[in-house]
Motif scaffolding. Structure first.
Motif, PDB file in Angstrom:
ATOM      1  N   ASP A 199       0.821  -1.211   0.000  1.00 30.32           N
ATOM      2  CA  ASP A 199       0.000   0.000   0.000  1.00 30.32           C
ATOM      3  C   ASP A 199       0.860   1.269   0.000  1.00 30.32           C
ATOM      4  O   ASP A 199       0.398   2.327   0.433  1.00 30.32           O
ATOM      5  N   LEU A 256       1.663   2.227  -5.831  1.00 32.32           N
ATOM      6  CA  LEU A 256       0.240   2.318  -6.201  1.00 32.32           C
ATOM      7  C   LEU A 256      -0.021   3.459  -7.172  1.00 32.32           C
ATOM      8  O   LEU A 256      -0.919   3.369  -8.012  1.00 32.32           O
ATOM      9  N   PHE A 267      -2.923  -1.366 -13.110  1.00 32.22           N
ATOM     10  CA  PHE A 267      -3.764  -1.799 -11.997  1.00 32.22           C
ATOM     11  C   PHE A 267      -5.234  -1.701 -12.358  1.00 32.22           C
ATOM     12  O   PHE A 267      -5.613  -1.123 -13.369  1.00 32.22           O
ATOM     13  N   GLU A 268      -6.028  -2.266 -11.499  1.00 32.00           N
ATOM     14  CA  GLU A 268      -7.486  -2.156 -11.562  1.00 32.00           C
ATOM     15  C   GLU A 268      -8.007  -2.032 -10.135  1.00 32.00           C
ATOM     16  O   GLU A 268      -7.400  -2.569  -9.201  1.00 32.00           O
ATOM     17  N   THR A 269      -9.103  -1.313  -9.973  1.00 31.77           N
ATOM     18  CA  THR A 269      -9.779  -1.247  -8.683  1.00 31.77           C
ATOM     19  C   THR A 269     -11.251  -1.509  -8.921  1.00 31.77           C
ATOM     20  O   THR A 269     -11.839  -0.923  -9.836  1.00 31.77           O
ATOM     21  N   ARG A 278      -8.162  -4.054  -5.160  1.00 31.74           N
ATOM     22  CA  ARG A 278      -7.202  -3.487  -6.109  1.00 31.74           C
ATOM     23  C   ARG A 278      -6.282  -4.601  -6.578  1.00 31.74           C
ATOM     24  O   ARG A 278      -5.820  -5.405  -5.773  1.00 31.74           O
ATOM     25  N   THR A 337      -9.841  10.104 -11.660  1.00 31.47           N
ATOM     26  CA  THR A 337     -10.084   8.692 -11.350  1.00 31.47           C
ATOM     27  C   THR A 337     -11.532   8.326 -11.653  1.00 31.47           C
ATOM     28  O   THR A 337     -12.111   7.458 -10.993  1.00 31.47           O
TER      29      THR A 337
END
Lengths: 288, 288
Positions: A23, A28, B34-36, B97, B192
């Motif tokens: 994190d 990130l 990445f993906e969330t 995430r 975002t």
């Protein structure tokens, strides 16, 4: 892996040991800053200039960077570990990297560490052999980043994905490097280097208000240009005009001073004598 | 810290344990994707769509992403750990995430992990209260990224420094969020989130050839717009015209569907009935 790893507050530790949490905003969000500088004969070159620039990056990104003295000490811890390392060779060059992330997502101190790695020979060869360079649009105009502080012009960020992508693109076409050009047609800088050129008796680089990273090596060269009988100046230049000057270089703290042999396939004037002098002036050596 | 951490090939581990090395390109270069996505009642929402988009990001960045099944299993490991976690609340939302970096600097497999964290209430409140939004120039024209693959349009990158900077900038001026606008004056997306608006009987969003990230929530809404008696369309729109449509939303997988109350200080038309329907259609709930 890096040969040496020193972590702020912990000193030198095993470089294979993971130190960054899942994190951490550094990974990130690419949310952090860094510097890379050359270590020669065990000495760090232009450390002060790099730490001053890192503090400027921290102000632009509002990262709570530890004070100068703490980063200076961290660098020295890394350097000492390097001097004591079995792979240390006083005749070889190494790269010291200092990284500071914003810290953990839910708030923390920045994550700060330094690594040292030998500079591979293929990074120094362009000093001897030059670079074939392709122009690539940065997408923005020369005056855009000066007017849009959120675009973080002038800060050396961990967010380098497009930097890496443009180098992959140039290499996929058989070139050695790329040169960012603005949407309105002016040369900026390389993905990881500054642009320097000689126009008669003037040594030139790109103006910083374009949002380029102010190069430590290019700044050093321009500051000491009078030693080579040159004046120095920041100028905007188009790629077309760049092909007609008296010599073009891309400079960086690790690769050093490399001359450009072709730009978009067009051969450029080279100036071996001036090149040797620039390499020497900046404290680099030509590889054999 | 994240409540849950699962690492590819290792399964769920202590989230406080550092897992990333100092020489991982994810942190050194923000070089990763990445993906969330939203986890509701313990179920992952639109996981398949997110994994498909992640594979598209991997192609654009030439990252050797593990196959779909491996990421699906990793997500499931994280979900199971979350269901078993003492803080798990089936009535609360969480964010999953999934991160993949290019791996270590001198070459390695990608570093791949997943985390789960509860969604804080301040992230869901804009569904109820709306957002005050300021426009910010992205610096590039609407057609630039489509022509310059090295700018990595459409990829969800770890290099988010300017994304974070524009949100700090908007908040420093008292706003809730920013809206990227191209240099030639067209609305793109939030830092975002995706931009969605209703113009009479058409639900609109930005064309993907502008280099925006194709939103999973916005795509879902447009695909199901006929359930609300609407057609759907990708359109370019200026901020000035956006202030005169019948409703503007910013949608994301975590914050959900939030309506825009003001754009650069100008009050926008709101449509509470349509808003409720969009929130419901996309599977989110309005916070009390």
């Amino acid at each position: 892996m890096a040969k040496v790893l020193a972590v702020l507050g912990r000193g030198a530790i095993d470089p294979e040991q993971p130190i960054i949490r899942a994190d951490d905003l550094g990974v990130l969000r690419g949310d952090g800053i860094f510097e890379t500088l050359n270590v020669r004969g065990g000495e760090m070159f232009l450390l002060r200039e790099h730490l001053v620039r890192m503090a400027a990056s921290a102000r632009r990104t509002e990262i709570d960077l530890p004070p100068y003295e703490a980063l200076d000490e961290l660098s020295e811890q890394a350097r000492q570990a390097w001097l004591a390392h079995p792979d240390f060779d006083p005749d070889a060059e190494a790269a010291l990297r200092i990284v500071a992330t914003r810290g953990l997502e839910h708030g923390s101190e920045p994550t700060v560490y330094a690594t040292i790695d030998p500079v591979p020979r293929e990074r120094t060869l362009p000093r001897r052999d030059g670079l074939q360079v392709l122009t690539a649009s940065s997408g923005v105009n020369a005056d855009t980043r000066g007017q849009a502080p959120w675009l973080l012009g002038g800060a050396k960020l961990l967010s380098y994905a497009t930097t890496m992508a443009v180098m992959r693109w140039a290499k996929s076409l058989g070139a050695d490097d790329a040169l960012w050009v603005t949407a309105d047609g002016y040369c900026l800088e390389g993905p990881t280097s500054s642009l320097v050129w000689r126009d008669k008796d003037v040594l030139c680089t790109t103006p910083t208000d374009t949002g380029i990273l102010p190069g430590t090596t290019s700044t050093y060269l321009l500051q000491h240009a009078s030693k080579l009988g040159l004046r120095s100046e920041e100028r905007l230049i188009t790629p077309e005009k760049l092909t007609r000057v008296d010599g073009v270089w891309m400079t960086s703290s690790v690769r050093g001073v490399a001359f450009v042999t072709t730009l978009d396939g067009q051969e450029l004037a080279t100036d071996p004598e001036m090149h040797s002098e620039l390499v020497k002036l900046s404290g680099f050596e030509l590889p054999s």
